[in-house]
Design an enzyme around this catalytic site. Structure first.
Site, PDB file in Angstrom:
ATOM      1  N   LYS A  85       0.828  -1.200   0.000  1.00  0.00           N
ATOM      2  CA  LYS A  85       0.000   0.000   0.000  1.00  0.00           C
ATOM      3  C   LYS A  85       0.868   1.258   0.000  1.00  0.00           C
ATOM      4  O   LYS A  85       2.075   1.202   0.238  1.00  0.00           O
ATOM      5  CB  LYS A  85      -0.938  -0.004   1.216  1.00  0.00           C
ATOM      6  CG  LYS A  85      -2.055  -1.037   1.104  1.00  0.00           C
ATOM      7  CD  LYS A  85      -2.994  -0.976   2.304  1.00  0.00           C
ATOM      8  CE  LYS A  85      -4.149  -1.967   2.142  1.00  0.00           C
ATOM      9  NZ  LYS A  85      -5.069  -1.961   3.303  1.00  0.00           N
TER      10      LYS A  85
ATOM     11  N   ARG B 197      -2.875  -9.976   5.739  1.00  0.00           N
ATOM     12  CA  ARG B 197      -3.435 -10.086   4.392  1.00  0.00           C
ATOM     13  C   ARG B 197      -2.385  -9.565   3.410  1.00  0.00           C
ATOM     14  O   ARG B 197      -2.036  -8.379   3.452  1.00  0.00           O
ATOM     15  CB  ARG B 197      -4.732  -9.289   4.282  1.00  0.00           C
ATOM     16  CG  ARG B 197      -5.452  -9.441   2.940  1.00  0.00           C
ATOM     17  CD  ARG B 197      -6.773  -8.684   2.943  1.00  0.00           C
ATOM     18  NE  ARG B 197      -7.487  -8.876   1.692  1.00  0.00           N
ATOM     19  CZ  ARG B 197      -7.330  -8.107   0.605  1.00  0.00           C
ATOM     20  NH1 ARG B 197      -6.475  -7.087   0.636  1.00  0.00           N
ATOM     21  NH2 ARG B 197      -8.022  -8.350  -0.487  1.00  0.00           N
TER      22      ARG B 197
END
Length: 293
Positions: free
Chosen positions: A239, A273
């Site tokens: 991210k 995740r």
């Protein structure tokens, strides 16, 4: 604090995820969730699986690398992503869930969706868990669906929608206090329908949060888990809070992802995740080894 005591503090959780079909996900130690994106526009191109052959190949690699969960998603939740119709999301995810269940009958499958109809049909097709970025707020039928299906549920914190969430990053009070209040309110609503709901909480790093707020969550993750006493899922893989400070791109963000995943495990995360399962699994194993030695 001794190594054994430290390990107990970091990794002990009260909940094991149990499914009506008999599959169990033991969260007494941190586990890794592999991302399978069935979208053409996910922010990390390397995570996209364009067809069933690629899906099965990627899933097999993830399982062999140690993934405890495969997370299947057909709706891109990157900031500003296009909204797609329910029918299109179903067209993407249902054949994938069916194929994964057929080829990997023992695998623990998660459906990444905020839509109750998609969640229900995916569970009927073989999914074991619902991973909802909307925390039940983007579809008012979600909690009733979870309660009826009796499946494990990932409840994430977000404000707005994937299309608007970057406009909702201002928090009036302490961020962790707001997260705690949000989760308690949402858990109360879900437990009113299913008192023994099987829940994992996701603080939603990158969703209606700036990179600095994401770092704060990572620094205070143990505090959040201690207060809520439920398993936590953390998703930071590739991210922007990883690559932007380094002047990189998502494609070059694997080492940074490993660094932040290490902080997440030390903070008590139960599920990571990730796009890169082998590296995350090594991270978990090494942190456990250091803590317990």
């Amino acid at each position: 604090m001794t190594g054994g005591a430290a390990q107990d503090t970091l990794f002990r959780v009260r909940q094991t995820l149990r499914c009506a079909n008999g599959r169990v996900l033991d969260l007494s130690q941190p586990r890794v969730m592999g991302i399978l994106n069935l979208t053409p526009d996910s922010f990390f191109a390397g995570s996209r699986v364009p067809d069933e052959s690629a899906l099965l190949r990627q899933a097999e690699q993830m399982l062999q690398a140690g993934a405890a969960v495969l997370d299947v998603g057909g709706y891109s939740s990157r900031p500003g992503a296009d909204d797609i119709p329910v029918d299109e999301e179903l067209r993407r995810v249902l054949p994938a869930v069916e194929a994964l269940r057929k080829h990997f009958p023992e695998a623990f499958l998660s459906i990444d969706t905020f839509r109750a109809n998609v969640a229900e049909q995916a569970v009927q097709a073989g999914a074991d868990m619902i991973n909802d970025i909307g925390g039940g707020e983007l579809d008012e039928a979600m909690f009733a669906t979870v309660a009826r299906l009796r499946v494990p549920y990932v409840l994430m914190h977000m404000r707005g929608t994937p299309q608007t969430m970057t406009q909702h990053t201002t928090y009036t009070h302490d961020l962790l206090l707001e997260l705690t209040r949000y989760f308690r309110d949402r858990l109360t609503a879900l437990q009113a329908l299913w008192p023994s709901a099987c829940v994992v909480l996701d603080p939603g790093i990158g969703f209606a949060k700036t990179p600095q707020q994401g770092y704060e969550i990572l620094r205070r993750l143990q505090e959040l888990r201690t207060v809520l006493d439920l398993p936590l899922l953390v998703g930071v893989s590739r991210k922007s809070l990883v690559w932007k400070p380094l002047g990189l791109t998502p494609e070059a963000a694997l080492p940074g992802t490993v660094a932040l995943n290490t902080l997440a495990v030390l903070g008590g995360a139960s599920l990571l995740r990730v796009h890169d399962v082998a590296e995350a699994q090594q991270t978990v194993q090494l942190v456990q080894h250091v803590i317990s030695s």
